[in-house]
Design a protein around this motif. Sequence first.
Motif, PDB file in Angstrom:
ATOM      1  N   ARG A  34     -78.895  48.863 -12.240  1.00  0.00           N
ATOM      2  CA  ARG A  34     -78.948  49.321 -10.857  1.00  0.00           C
ATOM      3  C   ARG A  34     -80.129  48.655 -10.175  1.00  0.00           C
ATOM      4  O   ARG A  34     -81.230  48.626 -10.727  1.00  0.00           O
ATOM      5  CB  ARG A  34     -79.107  50.840 -10.780  1.00  0.00           C
ATOM      6  N   ILE A  35     -79.885  48.112  -9.001  1.00  0.00           N
ATOM      7  CA  ILE A  35     -80.949  47.433  -8.249  1.00  0.00           C
ATOM      8  C   ILE A  35     -80.900  47.948  -6.819  1.00  0.00           C
ATOM      9  O   ILE A  35     -79.819  48.078  -6.230  1.00  0.00           O
ATOM     10  CB  ILE A  35     -80.778  45.902  -8.272  1.00  0.00           C
ATOM     11  N   ARG A  36     -82.066  48.242  -6.281  1.00  0.00           N
ATOM     12  CA  ARG A  36     -82.135  48.607  -4.871  1.00  0.00           C
ATOM     13  C   ARG A  36     -83.409  48.023  -4.274  1.00  0.00           C
ATOM     14  O   ARG A  36     -84.400  47.805  -4.977  1.00  0.00           O
ATOM     15  CB  ARG A  36     -82.114  50.130  -4.698  1.00  0.00           C
ATOM     16  N   ALA A  37     -83.330  47.753  -2.992  1.00  0.00           N
ATOM     17  CA  ALA A  37     -84.444  47.150  -2.269  1.00  0.00           C
ATOM     18  C   ALA A  37     -85.292  48.239  -1.639  1.00  0.00           C
ATOM     19  O   ALA A  37     -84.867  49.384  -1.473  1.00  0.00           O
ATOM     20  CB  ALA A  37     -83.930  46.179  -1.208  1.00  0.00           C
ATOM     21  N   LYS A  50     -82.766  54.791 -23.944  1.00  0.00           N
ATOM     22  CA  LYS A  50     -83.999  54.440 -23.227  1.00  0.00           C
ATOM     23  C   LYS A  50     -83.654  53.882 -21.848  1.00  0.00           C
ATOM     24  O   LYS A  50     -82.843  52.972 -21.722  1.00  0.00           O
ATOM     25  CB  LYS A  50     -84.788  53.401 -24.029  1.00  0.00           C
ATOM     26  N   THR A  51     -84.269  54.456 -20.843  1.00  0.00           N
ATOM     27  CA  THR A  51     -84.106  53.981 -19.469  1.00  0.00           C
ATOM     28  C   THR A  51     -85.348  53.187 -19.088  1.00  0.00           C
ATOM     29  O   THR A  51     -86.469  53.692 -19.203  1.00  0.00           O
ATOM     30  CB  THR A  51     -83.899  55.148 -18.494  1.00  0.00           C
ATOM     31  N   VAL A  52     -85.158  51.942 -18.665  1.00  0.00           N
ATOM     32  CA  VAL A  52     -86.272  51.059 -18.318  1.00  0.00           C
ATOM     33  C   VAL A  52     -86.254  50.821 -16.820  1.00  0.00           C
ATOM     34  O   VAL A  52     -85.215  50.511 -16.241  1.00  0.00           O
ATOM     35  CB  VAL A  52     -86.165  49.717 -19.074  1.00  0.00           C
ATOM     36  N   THR A  53     -87.406  50.989 -16.185  1.00  0.00           N
ATOM     37  CA  THR A  53     -87.553  50.758 -14.752  1.00  0.00           C
ATOM     38  C   THR A  53     -88.542  49.619 -14.541  1.00  0.00           C
ATOM     39  O   THR A  53     -89.660  49.654 -15.078  1.00  0.00           O
ATOM     40  CB  THR A  53     -88.045  52.025 -14.047  1.00  0.00           C
ATOM     41  N   VAL A  54     -88.133  48.595 -13.789  1.00  0.00           N
ATOM     42  CA  VAL A  54     -88.976  47.440 -13.503  1.00  0.00           C
ATOM     43  C   VAL A  54     -89.098  47.316 -11.997  1.00  0.00           C
ATOM     44  O   VAL A  54     -88.084  47.234 -11.293  1.00  0.00           O
ATOM     45  CB  VAL A  54     -88.394  46.143 -14.110  1.00  0.00           C
ATOM     46  N   ASP A  55     -90.322  47.321 -11.488  1.00  0.00           N
ATOM     47  CA  ASP A  55     -90.572  47.145 -10.063  1.00  0.00           C
ATOM     48  C   ASP A  55     -90.986  45.701  -9.819  1.00  0.00           C
ATOM     49  O   ASP A  55     -91.942  45.199 -10.429  1.00  0.00           O
ATOM     50  CB  ASP A  55     -91.665  48.086  -9.570  1.00  0.00           C
ATOM     51  N   VAL A  56     -90.258  45.021  -8.945  1.00  0.00           N
ATOM     52  CA  VAL A  56     -90.534  43.637  -8.583  1.00  0.00           C
ATOM     53  C   VAL A  56     -91.182  43.653  -7.213  1.00  0.00           C
ATOM     54  O   VAL A  56     -90.562  44.074  -6.232  1.00  0.00           O
ATOM     55  CB  VAL A  56     -89.245  42.789  -8.572  1.00  0.00           C
ATOM     56  N   PHE A 105     -78.564  44.040   5.426  1.00  0.00           N
ATOM     57  CA  PHE A 105     -79.348  44.599   6.522  1.00  0.00           C
ATOM     58  C   PHE A 105     -80.686  45.050   5.946  1.00  0.00           C
ATOM     59  O   PHE A 105     -80.793  46.148   5.396  1.00  0.00           O
ATOM     60  CB  PHE A 105     -78.617  45.785   7.169  1.00  0.00           C
ATOM     61  N   PRO A 106     -81.712  44.208   6.076  1.00  0.00           N
ATOM     62  CA  PRO A 106     -83.013  44.589   5.497  1.00  0.00           C
ATOM     63  C   PRO A 106     -83.607  45.835   6.144  1.00  0.00           C
ATOM     64  O   PRO A 106     -84.274  46.624   5.475  1.00  0.00           O
ATOM     65  CB  PRO A 106     -83.895  43.361   5.751  1.00  0.00           C
ATOM     66  N   ASN A 107     -83.377  45.999   7.446  1.00  0.00           N
ATOM     67  CA  ASN A 107     -83.895  47.170   8.175  1.00  0.00           C
ATOM     68  C   ASN A 107     -85.407  47.315   8.014  1.00  0.00           C
ATOM     69  O   ASN A 107     -85.944  48.421   8.031  1.00  0.00           O
ATOM     70  CB  ASN A 107     -83.210  48.459   7.720  1.00  0.00           C
ATOM     71  N   GLY A 108     -86.096  46.217   7.849  1.00  0.00           N
ATOM     72  CA  GLY A 108     -87.544  46.256   7.715  1.00  0.00           C
ATOM     73  C   GLY A 108     -88.026  45.100   6.872  1.00  0.00           C
ATOM     74  O   GLY A 108     -87.277  44.158   6.564  1.00  0.00           O
ATOM     75  N   ILE A 109     -89.289  45.166   6.502  1.00  0.00           N
ATOM     76  CA  ILE A 109     -89.893  44.142   5.649  1.00  0.00           C
ATOM     77  C   ILE A 109     -89.676  44.545   4.193  1.00  0.00           C
ATOM     78  O   ILE A 109     -90.111  45.612   3.766  1.00  0.00           O
ATOM     79  CB  ILE A 109     -91.397  44.005   5.954  1.00  0.00           C
ATOM     80  N   ILE A 110     -89.011  43.711   3.473  1.00  0.00           N
ATOM     81  CA  ILE A 110     -88.712  44.018   2.073  1.00  0.00           C
ATOM     82  C   ILE A 110     -90.009  43.913   1.270  1.00  0.00           C
ATOM     83  O   ILE A 110     -90.623  42.849   1.193  1.00  0.00           O
ATOM     84  CB  ILE A 110     -87.645  43.062   1.512  1.00  0.00           C
ATOM     85  N   GLU A 111     -90.438  45.055   0.715  1.00  0.00           N
ATOM     86  CA  GLU A 111     -91.656  45.083  -0.082  1.00  0.00           C
ATOM     87  C   GLU A 111     -91.393  44.814  -1.550  1.00  0.00           C
ATOM     88  O   GLU A 111     -92.318  44.519  -2.298  1.00  0.00           O
ATOM     89  CB  GLU A 111     -92.346  46.437   0.068  1.00  0.00           C
ATOM     90  N   GLY A 112     -90.190  44.935  -1.969  1.00  0.00           N
ATOM     91  CA  GLY A 112     -89.894  44.699  -3.372  1.00  0.00           C
ATOM     92  C   GLY A 112     -88.548  45.275  -3.756  1.00  0.00           C
ATOM     93  O   GLY A 112     -87.762  45.723  -2.911  1.00  0.00           O
ATOM     94  N   TYR A 113     -88.287  45.248  -5.050  1.00  0.00           N
ATOM     95  CA  TYR A 113     -87.024  45.732  -5.584  1.00  0.00           C
ATOM     96  C   TYR A 113     -87.312  46.570  -6.825  1.00  0.00           C
ATOM     97  O   TYR A 113     -88.343  46.399  -7.491  1.00  0.00           O
ATOM     98  CB  TYR A 113     -86.098  44.569  -5.960  1.00  0.00           C
ATOM     99  N   ARG A 114     -86.412  47.479  -7.106  1.00  0.00           N
ATOM    100  CA  ARG A 114     -86.509  48.283  -8.328  1.00  0.00           C
ATOM    101  C   ARG A 114     -85.251  48.066  -9.158  1.00  0.00           C
ATOM    102  O   ARG A 114     -84.137  48.298  -8.687  1.00  0.00           O
ATOM    103  CB  ARG A 114     -86.670  49.764  -8.003  1.00  0.00           C
ATOM    104  N   LEU A 115     -85.466  47.583 -10.376  1.00  0.00           N
ATOM    105  CA  LEU A 115     -84.373  47.351 -11.320  1.00  0.00           C
ATOM    106  C   LEU A 115     -84.454  48.418 -12.409  1.00  0.00           C
ATOM    107  O   LEU A 115     -85.499  48.613 -13.025  1.00  0.00           O
ATOM    108  CB  LEU A 115     -84.499  45.950 -11.938  1.00  0.00           C
ATOM    109  N   ILE A 116     -83.350  49.102 -12.620  1.00  0.00           N
ATOM    110  CA  ILE A 116     -83.259  50.130 -13.658  1.00  0.00           C
ATOM    111  C   ILE A 116     -82.072  49.775 -14.554  1.00  0.00           C
ATOM    112  O   ILE A 116     -80.979  49.496 -14.046  1.00  0.00           O
ATOM    113  CB  ILE A 116     -83.058  51.530 -13.044  1.00  0.00           C
ATOM    114  N   TYR A 117     -82.318  49.764 -15.852  1.00  0.00           N
ATOM    115  CA  TYR A 117     -81.199  49.519 -16.765  1.00  0.00           C
ATOM    116  C   TYR A 117     -81.325  50.432 -17.970  1.00  0.00           C
ATOM    117  O   TYR A 117     -82.418  50.817 -18.372  1.00  0.00           O
ATOM    118  CB  TYR A 117     -81.129  48.045 -17.180  1.00  0.00           C
ATOM    119  N   GLU A 118     -80.162  50.787 -18.506  1.00  0.00           N
ATOM    120  CA  GLU A 118     -80.099  51.709 -19.631  1.00  0.00           C
ATOM    121  C   GLU A 118     -78.786  51.489 -20.356  1.00  0.00           C
ATOM    122  O   GLU A 118     -77.791  51.076 -19.743  1.00  0.00           O
ATOM    123  CB  GLU A 118     -80.204  53.154 -19.149  1.00  0.00           C
TER     124      GLU A 118
END
Length: 1426
Positions: free
Chosen positions: A1146-1149, A1118-1124, A1095-1108
Amino acid sequence: KTEPVRSQLHLERNRLVLTCMAEGSWPLEFKWIHNNTELTRFSLEYRYLIPSLDRSHAGFYRCIVRNRVGALLQRRTEVQVAFMGSFEEGERNQSVSQGEGAVVPAPRIRSFPQPQVTWYKDGHKIPPTSRIAITLDNTLVILSTVAPDAGRYYVQAVNDKNGENKTSQPITLSVESPADPIAPTIIISPRNTSVVTGTSEVTMECVANARPLIKLSISWRKNGVLVSSGLSDYNRRLTILSPVVSDAGYYECEAVLRSSSVPSVSAGAYLHVLEPPQFIKEPDKHITAEMEKVVDIPCQARGVPQPDIVWYKDALPIDPVKTPRYRVLVGGSLQVNGLLPDDTGMFQCFARNMAGEVQTNTYLAVTSIAPNITAGPSDSTVIDGMSVILHCETSGAPRPAITWQKGERVLASGSVQLPRFTLLESGSLLISPSHISDAGTYTCMASNSRGIDEASADLIVWARTRITTPPQDLSVIKGTKAVMTCGVTHDPSVIIRHFWEKDGSVINVQSVPRMQLSADGTLHISQTWSGDIGTYTCRVTSVGGNDSRSAHLRVRQLPHAPENPTAVLSKSEKRAIDLAWAKSFDGNSPLIRYILEVSENNAPWAILQANIEPESTAVTVNGLIPARSYQFRLCAVNDVGKGQFSKETERVSLPEEPPSASPQNVITSGRTNQSIMIQWQPPQESHQNGILRGYIVRYRLTGLPVDYQIKNISSPDVTTLLLEDLIIWTNYEIEVAAYNGAGLGVFSHKVTEWTLQGVPTIAPGNVKAEAVNSTAIRFTWNAPNPQFINGINQGYKVSGWGEAAEALVVTTEKRARPQPTSRPLVPQKHVQPRQVLLSWEPGSDGLSPVRYYTVQLRELPDKNWTVHSASVNHEAASYIVSRLKPFTSYQFRIKATNDIGDSEYSEESEAITTLQDGKDSTKYRIFFVNSFASAAELSKHKRYEIRMSVYNTVGEGPTSPPQEVFVGEAAPPQNVAIQSATATQLDVTWDPPPVNAQNGDIQGYKIYFWEFQRKNGTERLRTLFMPEAGVKLKNLTGYTNYMISVAAFNAAGDGPRSSPTRGRTQQAAPSAPSFIHFSELTTTSVNVSWGEPTFPNGIIEGYRLIYEPLTPVEGVSKTVTVDVKGSGPLWLKLRDLADGVTYHFRIRAKTFIYGPEVEANITTGPGEGTPGPPGEPFITRYSSALTIHWASGDPGRAPISRYVIEARPSDEGLWDILIKDIPKDATSHTFNMDILKQGVSYDFRVIGVNDYGYGSPSLPSPSISAQKVAPFYEEWWFLVVVALVGLIFILLLVFILIIRGQSKKYAKKTESGESTYVYILQPGYGTDLKSRHLNQIKINFFGSLLSRSPPRPSPGSLHYSDEDLSTKYNDLIPAESSSLTEKTSEKSDSQSEHGAPPPQHSTLYRPPSSLAPGSRAPIAGFSSFV
């Protein structure tokens, strides 16, 4: 000189100045010593200052004074500091047997001088008595104790110097059971005492005890002789006034118990009387002796005890052991043997004993040596403001006097001292500070009684190099320019050099492009950033002096986002959330405030608080609404601007609470005599405090003490209730409350309503009629019981029978007829050919409800008034007057009727003319037998008049009065509009159907709504039971298109629906990505891919990937955050992982905010069962290609399916897959270097792959540069050789052509008769053969020379393609194709012209590797001759 006092007492924190008074030849230098420790070095300062005294400053002070003649020690002075500490003991207990002496020592206290002590018992001062003694050391002695002596004792100590006083803790004395008579005992014995003559007095003490005490007697003896004077305190003390040496001796006290045979006791001590030293023989103040002679310096002293004699020379102790020429004689005199010039100086004799010290001094001058300047001044250069010493060391006896001159001006000598010019002890001249005017010639003159010696030198004074425009502390905004000045003044004859330091390190301006150093020393720093922050020092060096100045550069920037924001429900406040965060970098500028934004129920961000104090790290947000979710974020503001927002807090939902407000607009109306209709609206949304579950309606009889009856409405969409089975004509009080999951809310204000009146159920009683006269009858009756009237008694009707029967109405209240209405109005827009719309305002009802209105009309100009309708609804304020004639003028008037009667007619309306219309009316006749009928085939939008008559077989009876009926068609609501309120709510508004299409009173609306293109599965209905023109549709799906249709309904049923209108809810947080997947997992990299949210519930502007990592790697987590950005691609190549580590992903839209996360763990390789590492690879190079070789390794638990090659730049780049899908049997692979970045060195490694995944990588290969090697035919030397060979061939060909040309001559017959053979070449044979051969040569050469083959394809068309190649791997060049193509060469013009085919061997040799990009192809024709 003046000797200091022997001792001096001062208070703590006072200022003390010690002065050393001395006389002698200038310059005099002074040095201070404290307890044999040097406090200062020799200087011209003769005072020593202690700004604030404390106990550590107490002790013995002495000064040393010197000049060129010698040095002397001053007599020491003792500095005493008065202070008082606290008592060092707490409470204590002490016991004594009755009759014995109690010795109670005073509690210890640190104090100087010793304090005066007063003893107290139970608050009363204790004076000395025959039984109580207070000793010299303040000990309390109670003799022959008795029981009353028990108690609490304490002392009060007073320091009489600083005025402080202290009180001790109590001492509890207990007296035990009585004892037998006690023989004399001495409790406090005399003590050995020493005293110095001149002291005012000395006291000896002896305290004794016995029982009975009254018979105790104490006597004193000195050296066995009884002493009778100076006794006091019951003979316990012996005082000697102004003691002298003869008072010294052994003093003994004896205690005797009179009239008793008990033996006496005695005790004694020595008194020593000391006498300070006194000289009995002293040296003269000045002694002169010749070299190599012997001299005796007398010094003898006396005192008690005999003083010790100590000698000093120039303030240093004389050690005869180290200097045998010095010898101390018996009696104390000093003998110096074999005098030398160095023996010249000041000699001091100190006499010391326990009573003090004295000193005397003399100056010994060794004569007969003329002055000699052993080290004279030299030419010197000094910088203005600096100090300079012109040396002048001398020898001579007596020691020469030094005089310094500049020209004729005396600058310094033993008797002259000018400012800035100092004659040092060594004879040198100190000029401090130097001035420009000091330049010149200086002369040192040494003189004594034997002569004079002098030496001169020149002094040059340079102007001092100074920074006159120093750098200033500077604060700039990041990215702007910083300018730091460093202006200098200096002597014109010197060269200066600027250089700058940052935090102590020299700045190399040439290596930093952003920095420039101007000729004037100004430092320019462009594009400033945080790395430029620090202290900058400008240093200027020159022979004219050095100088430096520093300033601090501060680079301000936007503050960083607050860190780790957290939001939790407040434990102390209701409807509140506690928000906390950690301060982050302030951008090198103090924070001004924080801005707090909130997102309520996934709504867009809005500012909640715009001025949070900058020191705050927590805030409580109050006034929130229950059952709503909140998310927060903050940003900091400094003088540069507003920084980035922090990451959002986790969304916090407030718990539901019962509704805090009652339903709105509660309306009741009696529907029948046993029912009441209740209507209401939900509570305001902000007070619902959760999702409404329904309503509770409670009601009871008004004013009666009866319980409430309850109705539970379990649907929040139902806002009406019909209460039935009520009591006729009864007043009820009604309340409504909403409830949600947390409980029942607030009830509305009480609303009272009556059920409608019913018909009276009992007739009047005792009805009587009495004739009054011939024309009147009196009726009397009893009123019926009110409880059976079932309403308000409006009156009574009396009826008679007969032709002239009438009804008499008798009312029970004083009521009146209604007042007429206002003047009727007829708007022109409502005028039609056969009808008009009449409107009015009601008048007073006369305290009786209006039952109906009567409308009259008349045709103009002359017609009379006629009744058009006598049954207009009493609630109406307008009426459609129909059945009019087209194009006819009318006037109208109205009257109202209640139970009392009719009102007057209203004023007449203005004249109105109907419009023209040519249509005729149609009459119908309907026959029916039953009591109902329906008429068909009527026309729409027509008004019909119906009259009823009864007929039988005989005929038709009269008709009834006419009834109007309008045959209409219901219309839907108009202008349906949709407004998106939130992500879950749409606000829908509309206009009611046209009045002429309502066909009755609208009772409410039905709203149908469904998701666009999903009507069958999602359609829902919302019913409004009130004729409102709007509704809020809640609990919808975010960012979803909805179709909405509205229908009105009245008592007759539902009307038609409006056409569907489309609206869309606002964006909300998306759902979690549908999946997360990992592929191509190696020891250091992995491909991560994920799916779009369900359920996009809107226009998907991107994703945030966090891995540690789940556990720290080498101690670091080290916690790395990548914004797509954007909606794709939905994968990412990560190459910075550590082998064998489990990572949490962890990934969230994100729409306008982030949604929930999808999580997964993955462990980097090598995994279990994967292949082992291949053998270490090695590389062979071709001109433009590389070949990697390796050996197979352990295949693991499954056969190897393929190999991959990873590469990285040698300068510690990250590994990335370069080539994959290499066949499983391969042990080498060749690839073109075009896929690498030219000039960069690379490492390579090989990884085996099987069904279990990627295995362990091989060891890295040796580094190799991706630099192509040009083939030999591109080298310059090869091209020169080819050109020379071609030139030789051309010359050879020209020569052959010339020779061939001679063959065209033919042979002739000679005159000698010799035969000449003529060969005739047939056409096409011999001649043609030669010609063809020659032509062939020409064709081969010129054709090859004039025709150039098209350029060979460069290796630029040879490319490597890998769709999985990471875009992050900047050193690998992405490629497009993997084919090697070559364009076919076309024939040259000459070849086509002559028709000769090109030679078969004219094609160039092509090496295995392609030509390098941009290389030049050789001339095609040249290869024909090779």
